[in-house]
Enzyme design. Structure first.
Site, PDB file in Angstrom:
ATOM      1  CG  HIS A 205      -2.018  -0.929   1.268  1.00 32.07           C
ATOM      2  ND1 HIS A 205      -1.845  -2.258   1.571  1.00 32.07           N
ATOM      3  CD2 HIS A 205      -3.345  -0.767   1.015  1.00 32.07           C
ATOM      4  CE1 HIS A 205      -3.021  -2.875   1.514  1.00 32.07           C
ATOM      5  NE2 HIS A 205      -3.955  -1.992   1.168  1.00 32.07           N
ATOM      6  CE  LYS A 209      -3.696  -0.707   4.955  1.00 32.30           C
ATOM      7  NZ  LYS A 209      -4.834  -0.173   5.710  1.00 32.30           N
TER       8      LYS A 209
END
Ligand code: NDP
Ligand SMILES: O=C(O)C1=N[C@H](C(=O)O)C[C@H](O)C1
Length: 323
Positions: A205, A209
């Site tokens: 990600h 994140k």
């Protein structure tokens, strides 16, 4: 209540370019826009309040609300103190006023008088999940919790105990939810079918994140029912941009703009059998559109006085509620 500040000039924040593709390839750099919005009459759906429109997912969802022709409540809760002084964000031309933690209870009274049937969407941070859910439950606000992390057991227990209407799930993307459903069905139909196999899970990600993929955790839970013994802490978080491109195949344009690449590899004890499952998403549109579907679903359940109050996305997909 304290008067909310008038909404000044609109400032556009977070305008990511969109594109979604399942199962990645490294040649996705220039993905076409894939909007699939089906307009809904504003009268057919609830007003939707999105917390927080300052974030990437909140902003994308607010845009999807406007695209769908639904009413976007022009207020958004933020974690920033003195947020009324912070200013406002613009969503597709709609000015949205930020409401800080100190003002939220008082502001809610006014907002609710204007939008009594509103449904709330939460895309904030793992550190805010439990407190925000408690705020929604205490105020009987139906909500869709897309935010991952926090204390999930407490979240589910608190919402269930409150009797408030809510949908809580780590992934609102229709096709990803279908994949999750398939894994759950497989676990129910063939429990223990992967006994003795080993598993590796890698998720990539954007580097902002903070937590491990909630979707990967859910899929691992299904795989464990199939005989694997894999801890959430064994999920590999790939956050280095170089590795994301070279190893995971993330298109450079989505490294920071937002991506969610997941690979699950199952291997037999003697190494003669390997199964690999992948779900790779670029951008946020697939979740934003799914979130709008989910708000419409929840609104219908409320109007019908449904006895069941707490749902997940498998419930929403199974109800045929995703456009
Ligand atoms: N369910 C799904 O389908 C998906 C879930 N997600 C999840 O959504 C969450 C958000 O992701 P993303 O948008 O990328 O993250 P961002 O970091 O871009 O946005 C998070 C936002 O939360 C706001 N915030 C922080 N604390 C509070 C608070 N107490 N109350 C209200 N707002 C707060 C921050 O705004 P400010 O600084 O103004 O407070 C910030 O704008 C993550 O948990 C992610 O995993 C992401 C994609 C899909
Ligand atoms: O933070 C994200 O971006 C995402 N979060 C969700 C998760 O943690 O599962 C869903 C998707 O992976 C995108």
């Amino acid at each position: 209540m304290a008067a909310l500040a008038p909404v000044p000039a609109v400032q556009q924040l977070h305008r990511p370019s969109f594109g979604t593709k399942l199962s990645g390839s490294s040649t996705m750099a220039a993905l076409p826009r894939q909007r699939r919005t089906v307009a809904v009459s504003a009268a057919a759906g609830p007003p939707i309040m999105v917390n927080s429109c300052t974030g990437k997912m909140g902003h994308a969802t607010a845009e999807a609300v406007v695209r769908a022709g639904l009413t976007l409540v022009p207020y958004s809760l933020t974690g920033q103190s003195e947020a009324v002084a912070v200013g406002n964000v613009g969503v597709s031309g709609v000015p949205v006023e930020l409401v800080g933690p100190e003002q939220r209870q008082a502001a809610l009274e006014k907002i609710r008088s204007q939008y009594p049937d509103m449904v709330v969407v939460d895309y904030t941070l793992p550190s805010a999940v439990n407190e925000n859910a408690a705020f929604y439950c205490d105020n009987r606000l139906p909500f869709v919790m897309g935010t991952t992390g926090g204390d999930r057991d407490k979240l589910i227990a608190d919402v269930a105990a409150s009797g408030n209407y809510a949908v809580v799930a780590p992934n609102m993307g229709k096709q990803i939810v279908a994949f999750q459903t398939m894994m759950e069905m497989m676990a129910e139909r063939f429990p223990g079918c992967f006994s003795g196999y080993s598993l590796s899970v890698a998720e990539s990600h954007q580097r902002t994140k903070v937590d491990t993929s909630g979707t990967a955790k859910a899929v691992v839970a299904s795989l464990n029912k199939m005989g694997l013994q894999f801890g959430e802490d064994q999920i590999e978080k790939v956050r280095s941009p170089e590795e994301q491109v070279s190893r995971m195949g993330v298109p450079e344009a989505y490294v920071d703009a937002g991506h969610a690449f997941h690979t699950y590899t199952l291997t037999s004890p003697d190494g003669s059998v390997t199964l690999e499952f992948k779900h790779n998403v670029c951008g946020r549109e697939v979740y934003a559109e799914g979130t709008v579907d989910t708000c419409l679903f929840l609104h219908r359940q409320i109007q019908a006085g449904a006895e069941k109050k707490l749902y997940n996305m498998i419930d929403v997909l199974s109800a045929g509620a995703m456009r």
